[in-house]
Design a protein around this motif. Structure first.
Motif, PDB file in Angstrom:
ATOM      1  N   PHE A   6       3.137  20.171   0.241  1.00  0.00           N
ATOM      2  CA  PHE A   6       3.171  18.845   0.863  1.00  0.00           C
ATOM      3  C   PHE A   6       2.504  17.771   0.000  1.00  0.00           C
ATOM      4  O   PHE A   6       2.571  16.590   0.319  1.00  0.00           O
ATOM      5  CB  PHE A   6       2.467  18.892   2.229  1.00  0.00           C
ATOM      6  CG  PHE A   6       3.057  19.885   3.176  1.00  0.00           C
ATOM      7  CD1 PHE A   6       4.311  19.683   3.726  1.00  0.00           C
ATOM      8  CD2 PHE A   6       2.356  21.033   3.511  1.00  0.00           C
ATOM      9  CE1 PHE A   6       4.858  20.606   4.604  1.00  0.00           C
ATOM     10  CE2 PHE A   6       2.890  21.958   4.373  1.00  0.00           C
ATOM     11  CZ  PHE A   6       4.160  21.755   4.932  1.00  0.00           C
ATOM     12  N   GLU A   7       1.873  18.198  -1.071  1.00  0.00           N
ATOM     13  CA  GLU A   7       1.067  17.269  -1.857  1.00  0.00           C
ATOM     14  C   GLU A   7       1.903  16.210  -2.566  1.00  0.00           C
ATOM     15  O   GLU A   7       1.374  15.187  -3.016  1.00  0.00           O
ATOM     16  CB  GLU A   7       0.229  18.039  -2.880  1.00  0.00           C
ATOM     17  CG  GLU A   7      -0.927  17.230  -3.420  1.00  0.00           C
ATOM     18  CD  GLU A   7      -1.959  18.104  -4.109  1.00  0.00           C
ATOM     19  OE1 GLU A   7      -2.763  17.551  -4.868  1.00  0.00           O
ATOM     20  OE2 GLU A   7      -1.958  19.323  -3.871  1.00  0.00           O
ATOM     21  N   TYR A   8       3.207  16.407  -2.612  1.00  0.00           N
ATOM     22  CA  TYR A   8       4.069  15.436  -3.277  1.00  0.00           C
ATOM     23  C   TYR A   8       3.988  14.045  -2.637  1.00  0.00           C
ATOM     24  O   TYR A   8       4.292  13.021  -3.273  1.00  0.00           O
ATOM     25  CB  TYR A   8       5.527  15.903  -3.252  1.00  0.00           C
ATOM     26  CG  TYR A   8       6.231  15.673  -1.944  1.00  0.00           C
ATOM     27  CD1 TYR A   8       6.981  14.517  -1.713  1.00  0.00           C
ATOM     28  CD2 TYR A   8       6.125  16.603  -0.902  1.00  0.00           C
ATOM     29  CE1 TYR A   8       7.610  14.299  -0.502  1.00  0.00           C
ATOM     30  CE2 TYR A   8       6.748  16.393   0.307  1.00  0.00           C
ATOM     31  CZ  TYR A   8       7.496  15.235   0.513  1.00  0.00           C
ATOM     32  OH  TYR A   8       8.112  15.021   1.712  1.00  0.00           O
ATOM     33  N   VAL A   9       3.550  13.991  -1.366  1.00  0.00           N
ATOM     34  CA  VAL A   9       3.530  12.705  -0.668  1.00  0.00           C
ATOM     35  C   VAL A   9       2.542  11.724  -1.312  1.00  0.00           C
ATOM     36  O   VAL A   9       2.654  10.509  -1.112  1.00  0.00           O
ATOM     37  CB  VAL A   9       3.189  12.873   0.831  1.00  0.00           C
ATOM     38  CG1 VAL A   9       4.254  13.712   1.523  1.00  0.00           C
ATOM     39  CG2 VAL A   9       1.811  13.485   1.031  1.00  0.00           C
ATOM     40  N   LYS A  10       1.609  12.225  -2.099  1.00  0.00           N
ATOM     41  CA  LYS A  10       0.629  11.346  -2.740  1.00  0.00           C
ATOM     42  C   LYS A  10       1.272  10.391  -3.733  1.00  0.00           C
ATOM     43  O   LYS A  10       0.714   9.340  -4.054  1.00  0.00           O
ATOM     44  CB  LYS A  10      -0.448  12.176  -3.444  1.00  0.00           C
ATOM     45  CG  LYS A  10      -1.377  12.916  -2.490  1.00  0.00           C
ATOM     46  CD  LYS A  10      -2.517  13.589  -3.234  1.00  0.00           C
ATOM     47  CE  LYS A  10      -3.415  12.568  -3.891  1.00  0.00           C
ATOM     48  NZ  LYS A  10      -4.573  13.200  -4.551  1.00  0.00           N
ATOM     49  N   GLN A  11       2.459  10.774  -4.224  1.00  0.00           N
ATOM     50  CA  GLN A  11       3.099   9.929  -5.217  1.00  0.00           C
ATOM     51  C   GLN A  11       3.551   8.589  -4.636  1.00  0.00           C
ATOM     52  O   GLN A  11       3.843   7.650  -5.383  1.00  0.00           O
ATOM     53  CB  GLN A  11       4.312  10.644  -5.817  1.00  0.00           C
ATOM     54  CG  GLN A  11       5.472  10.854  -4.853  1.00  0.00           C
ATOM     55  CD  GLN A  11       6.615  11.629  -5.454  1.00  0.00           C
ATOM     56  OE1 GLN A  11       7.136  11.252  -6.487  1.00  0.00           O
ATOM     57  NE2 GLN A  11       6.955  12.745  -4.822  1.00  0.00           N
ATOM     58  N   PHE A  12       3.555   8.479  -3.306  1.00  0.00           N
ATOM     59  CA  PHE A  12       3.950   7.226  -2.684  1.00  0.00           C
ATOM     60  C   PHE A  12       2.777   6.241  -2.565  1.00  0.00           C
ATOM     61  O   PHE A  12       2.980   5.081  -2.217  1.00  0.00           O
ATOM     62  CB  PHE A  12       4.545   7.489  -1.304  1.00  0.00           C
ATOM     63  CG  PHE A  12       5.837   8.256  -1.348  1.00  0.00           C
ATOM     64  CD1 PHE A  12       7.030   7.627  -1.661  1.00  0.00           C
ATOM     65  CD2 PHE A  12       5.843   9.626  -1.102  1.00  0.00           C
ATOM     66  CE1 PHE A  12       8.216   8.331  -1.712  1.00  0.00           C
ATOM     67  CE2 PHE A  12       7.035  10.341  -1.154  1.00  0.00           C
ATOM     68  CZ  PHE A  12       8.226   9.693  -1.468  1.00  0.00           C
ATOM     69  N   GLU A  13       1.571   6.711  -2.820  1.00  0.00           N
ATOM     70  CA  GLU A  13       0.402   5.838  -2.740  1.00  0.00           C
ATOM     71  C   GLU A  13       0.360   4.917  -3.951  1.00  0.00           C
ATOM     72  O   GLU A  13       0.648   5.324  -5.075  1.00  0.00           O
ATOM     73  CB  GLU A  13      -0.883   6.674  -2.681  1.00  0.00           C
ATOM     74  CG  GLU A  13      -0.998   7.534  -1.435  1.00  0.00           C
ATOM     75  CD  GLU A  13      -2.288   8.337  -1.404  1.00  0.00           C
ATOM     76  OE1 GLU A  13      -3.179   8.044  -2.236  1.00  0.00           O
ATOM     77  OE2 GLU A  13      -2.402   9.248  -0.577  1.00  0.00           O
ATOM     78  N   ARG A  14       0.004   3.673  -3.725  1.00  0.00           N
ATOM     79  CA  ARG A  14      -0.110   2.705  -4.802  1.00  0.00           C
ATOM     80  C   ARG A  14      -1.384   1.893  -4.625  1.00  0.00           C
ATOM     81  O   ARG A  14      -1.641   1.358  -3.546  1.00  0.00           O
ATOM     82  CB  ARG A  14       1.099   1.764  -4.829  1.00  0.00           C
ATOM     83  CG  ARG A  14       2.401   2.427  -5.237  1.00  0.00           C
ATOM     84  CD  ARG A  14       2.371   2.841  -6.715  1.00  0.00           C
ATOM     85  NE  ARG A  14       3.647   3.408  -7.132  1.00  0.00           N
ATOM     86  CZ  ARG A  14       3.944   4.696  -7.060  1.00  0.00           C
ATOM     87  NH1 ARG A  14       3.049   5.544  -6.544  1.00  0.00           N
ATOM     88  NH2 ARG A  14       5.109   5.152  -7.469  1.00  0.00           N
ATOM     89  N   ASP A  15      -2.164   1.795  -5.679  1.00  0.00           N
ATOM     90  CA  ASP A  15      -3.362   0.966  -5.667  1.00  0.00           C
ATOM     91  C   ASP A  15      -3.077  -0.343  -6.391  1.00  0.00           C
ATOM     92  O   ASP A  15      -2.544  -0.343  -7.499  1.00  0.00           O
ATOM     93  CB  ASP A  15      -4.526   1.669  -6.362  1.00  0.00           C
ATOM     94  CG  ASP A  15      -5.168   2.730  -5.493  1.00  0.00           C
ATOM     95  OD1 ASP A  15      -5.220   2.515  -4.272  1.00  0.00           O
ATOM     96  OD2 ASP A  15      -5.603   3.758  -6.026  1.00  0.00           O
TER      97      ASP A  15
END
Length: 236
Positions: A6-15
């Motif tokens: 499920f860790e792939y969802v982190k790629q949607f985070e943007r700073d």
């Protein structure tokens, strides 16, 4: 640490990192404060208890975050100016805004009983604030920002002082007061106060007319416009 599928969802985070070597201003505003102030029976047009509470909460922010050069507050808003070389939270916009909003709100709630001992907060009417972060590219622009908020304080307070005087002392409805003040200039408003109610606006408390400036661990009520160069002398 093992990775999950499920860790792939982190790629949607943007700073969003705010531009380096620019002044950052974080401005907080009360959310739905008209209803909030009505519920807790704030004095009109200004409630000294609320202003002192806001100042106390802002002072705690200033003391906690050393990169805050100064803070300026009026009514239900407060602006915090950060030094241009700050690396607080790596200049991430979301972290800066969320931290300042949550820290200020926590202090506001915690300090509330000190200033409003007869009006305990209830869960249906809690103070909430929103926030934004804006970057200003040079010294003159950030000076103009602080002057803008200072001038806005004067304009709003003069209007509100006359408006609520007409309502509370003159017996007008809010609609009638709005109509009477429509199109008036500052001189007209001062004349209404003095001729109709014997009130000299110049004698109103400085905290009402000039807002509150937190600078070098002091809360000041000064003519910010005239002293703006002194406030930013370290960055000239």
């Amino acid at each position: 640490m093992a990775k999950s599928r499920f860790e792939y969802v982190k790629q949607f985070e943007r700073d969003v990192e705010l531009l380096p070597q620019t002044f950052i201003v974080i401005r907080l505003d009360g959310r739905g404060f008209h209803r909030f102030t009505e519920h807790y029976k704030f004095n009109k047009p200004n409630d000294i208890r609320a202003l002192k509470l806001a100042n106390a909460a802002a002072m705690n922010i200033k003391r906690q975050f050393k990169d805050v050069i100064l803070a300026y507050g009026e009514s239900d808003e407060y602006s915090f100016v950060l030094r241009p070389d700050t690396d607080l939270f790596n200049r991430r916009e979301s972290k800066l805004v969320s931290t300042f909003v949550s820290t200020y709100t926590a202090n506001y709630v915690q300090l509330w009983p000190k200033f409003f001992p007869d009006f305990p907060l209830d869960l249906k009417h809690l103070p909430t604030f929103d926030g934004r972060a804006v970057v200003y590219p040079n010294l003159q622009t950030v000076k103009d920002y602080v002057c803008w908020r200072y001038v806005d304080t004067h304009i709003n307070n003069l209007y509100n002082t006359v408006f609520w005087t007409l309502v509370l002392k003159g017996g007008m409805t809010t609609r009638e007061a709005e109509q009477k003040l429509a199109g008036t200039l500052s001189a007209d408003k001062n004349e209404i106060l003095f001729k109709e109610f014997g009130i000299n606006y110049n004698n109103e408390p400085e905290i009402f007319k000039k807002g509150s400036l937190i600078f070098k661990d002091e809360i000041l009520h000064i003519d910010v416009y005239k002293q703006i160069d002194e406030l930013f002398a370290d960055y000239s």
